[in-house]
Enzyme design. Sequence first.
Site: not given
Length: 260
Positions: A68, A111, A114, A134
């Site tokens: 992200a 992300g 993911e 993260e």
Amino acid sequence: DKREYLMVERRGANDCVAVITLNRPKALNALCDPLMEELARTLDEVESDDKVAAIVITGSEKAFAAGADIKQMQDLKFTKCYSGNFLSGWDRVSRCKRPVIAAVNGYALGGGCELAMMADIIIAGENAKFGQPEINLGTIPGAGGTQRLPRAIGKSRAMQLCLTGDLIDAKQACDWGLVSSVHPPEKLLDEAVSIGEKIATKSKLIVQMCKEAINKSYDASLTEGLHLEKRLFHSTFATNDRKEGMDAFVEKRKPNFTDS
Ligand code: HXC
């Protein structure tokens, strides 16, 4: 093409595979909101094209996606995250009715990892690196990492990756079952397209049922999953393609599926 953060092309026999290439090179394909909105819109588009039997999502040789967008999240506060249900739109990828193949070269972090795990099949280039870093940023995976990773590689390994932030390479990811195969980076996309082409020779209707049944194994009890599988299996007997497939076998010829 008015897209800013990704490119789309049709590949394979009869243009049956839609290849979506994440294209935000300056930020190693960090997944900012506008990129994910573009991805969702593009999935709507390719899924409404009857020619498309499978979808490939890929990035660059350096990065599938480095996560992200940290710069976008830097000053974000809880109130806004919660009230706006931050990142909730990402699950569009996991709701595709067509099979999605992630072709991962380079970094698939946070992300990015993911996103790859939202796909149905992951294949990797030899240079791929996976991880959920993260924890190093004082946060936790927020787009499925804590749920999909343990299902893919087991609790102990998932804990270790998420709690240390360590990365694993393609070979490790393959040994652990996160990815199904590893290829030279320059051959990866062709391999993904050829998997898509193979799927395209089947009935789209039956492929969709099969995908739905396997996905159920991830979010249901065994009893519930087996029940859905049985019902979908029964449902294939309501289709022309099931009859055609078995007729063709008995008559020693290739099936002519009509997606009906
Ligand atoms: C924003 C990013 C970014 C990210 C890289 N960049 N990752 N920008 N968000 N996730 C930017 C850098 O700031 C830099 O911009 C440019 O991309 C090139 O990156 P470098 O770091 O210079 O490249 P390199 O030295 O080769 O290192 C590659 C890297 C590193 C190891 C992948 O970039 C890195 O650690 N990135 C962050 C990985 C990460 O923590 N991901 C998880 C994010 S949190 P400038 O402008 O300086 O050139 C997350 C939460 C998910 O994903 C929760 C729900 C989705």
